[in-house]
Scaffold this active site. Sequence first.
Site, PDB file in Angstrom:
ATOM      1  N   ASP A  49      30.271  44.531  37.762  1.00 27.41           N
ATOM      2  CA  ASP A  49      30.772  43.429  38.585  1.00 27.41           C
ATOM      3  C   ASP A  49      31.214  42.316  37.640  1.00 27.41           C
ATOM      4  OD1 ASP A  49      28.526  42.278  37.607  1.00 27.41           O
ATOM      5  OD2 ASP A  49      27.449  42.190  39.501  1.00 27.41           O
ATOM      6  N   LYS A  98      31.514  50.854  41.563  1.00 26.81           N
ATOM      7  CA  LYS A  98      30.490  49.803  41.496  1.00 26.81           C
ATOM      8  C   LYS A  98      29.488  49.965  42.646  1.00 26.81           C
ATOM      9  CE  LYS A  98      30.208  45.573  43.188  1.00 26.81           C
ATOM     10  NZ  LYS A  98      30.594  44.260  43.649  1.00 26.81           N
TER      11      LYS A  98
END
Length: 429
Positions: free
Chosen positions: A148, A129
Amino acid sequence: MEEMKTNIYEDKKLAAKMIVRLKKHYNDSKTALKWSNPFELLIATMLSAQCTDDRVNLVTPSLFRKYPTPKSFAKALESEVRELIKSCGLYKTKAKSIITSSQLIENKFNGQVPDSMENLLLLRGVARKTANIILSSCFKKAEGIAVDTHVARLAKRFFFSLKEEPNKIEQDLMDVFDKKDWLKVNYMLVEHGRHICKAIKPECAQCFLRDCCPSFNAVQQKRPFVTVKYAQSLDGKIAAKSSDSKWISNDDARVFAHRLRVDNDAILIGINTAINDDPLLDVRLVQGRNPVRVILDSNLKISVNSKIVKTAKEIPTIIFTKSKDQAKIKKLKYIDVFPLKGLQDTLEVLAKKKIKRLLVEGGGEVISSFMREKLVDTIFVVVAPIFIGNDGIPAIGNLNVTKVKASIKLNKVNEYSFADNSLFRLNLR
Ligand code: SF4
């Protein structure tokens, strides 16, 4: 244990439609974190794990004043860094990660934040991420899509991925979105998730995606997302007269069926299927947890010797019934028994029990009841190249359709092959 290679949630048409609209609304969106160079964005993103961007933006100015470069962080005292980032949560782990990563940047990468996924992942506390955010924001490189909490939620609501692990969700999103859009997908989905498609009360009424959102009806009706799945012969039968339905589909299609069970919180069947097949309704052919089993049993006909009742201590099970036979209910001691008042009510009860996705596996009458009441969000049909003939049990029961014109219309979302079996994913129009 087999893992499925086919991504059954691929829906490129929907993804393309969604992107056009997201661009109209959020084309200029970018990370809400404040940064002026790749190193600052790296540190800010590391701090943002389980913390709000606003909170991080309050902390970073003084942090970067004291430690403006990887070199200064590399020599920092952990206790001093901890003190400055305390309000961001997980501050002990984050302080260690920031210092260790800064040392690696200083020693291995000449003080420069690396610009490849491979090297970014060498930094402590940096997963895909964070790496994706750095690559897209600082280097305009699209090597993946940052996942996320907002992106994961929207991936589920759009039925692009029902997985839990961020890396697997990312892979599914990379399958559906065009690579040229990867740079922007995260920021646009985050904006939409923050302002409209919120976790608790999504604002569907004002959502510009509501006409194409697969979850719109389920969210509006406060019920789980309903998937119907069945396997049929080429002439539309789910079993022969003897109710023998076990071997209609092939091995690969059966792996798919178990994958679908893992992706749902609960499986629902009618009592006739429970009596005729005596199924366990567990997950065997792929890895994953067993979903809750739900049986619609108006007259409480389920046998106390059935596999479902015998395994109810291990696998959570719910029965909806109209029966008030307390003696029988007592015998079903590990099963939650609820009054059966109708399908909508059943779904609301399940939603209150935190069941977000429900898989309806049969039989034909149960499936047609869900269809008649317009409570189906998507359908998977496996078609095997066999004929069973007139004596077979039909896949779909009565739909009250008297003219072809009034038939229930479906849109084909996708089509897959499992050797000689075909799988169709369809949505009701
Ligand atoms: S219609 Fe509702 S659930 Fe679908 S994207 Fe919009 S806000 Fe989210």
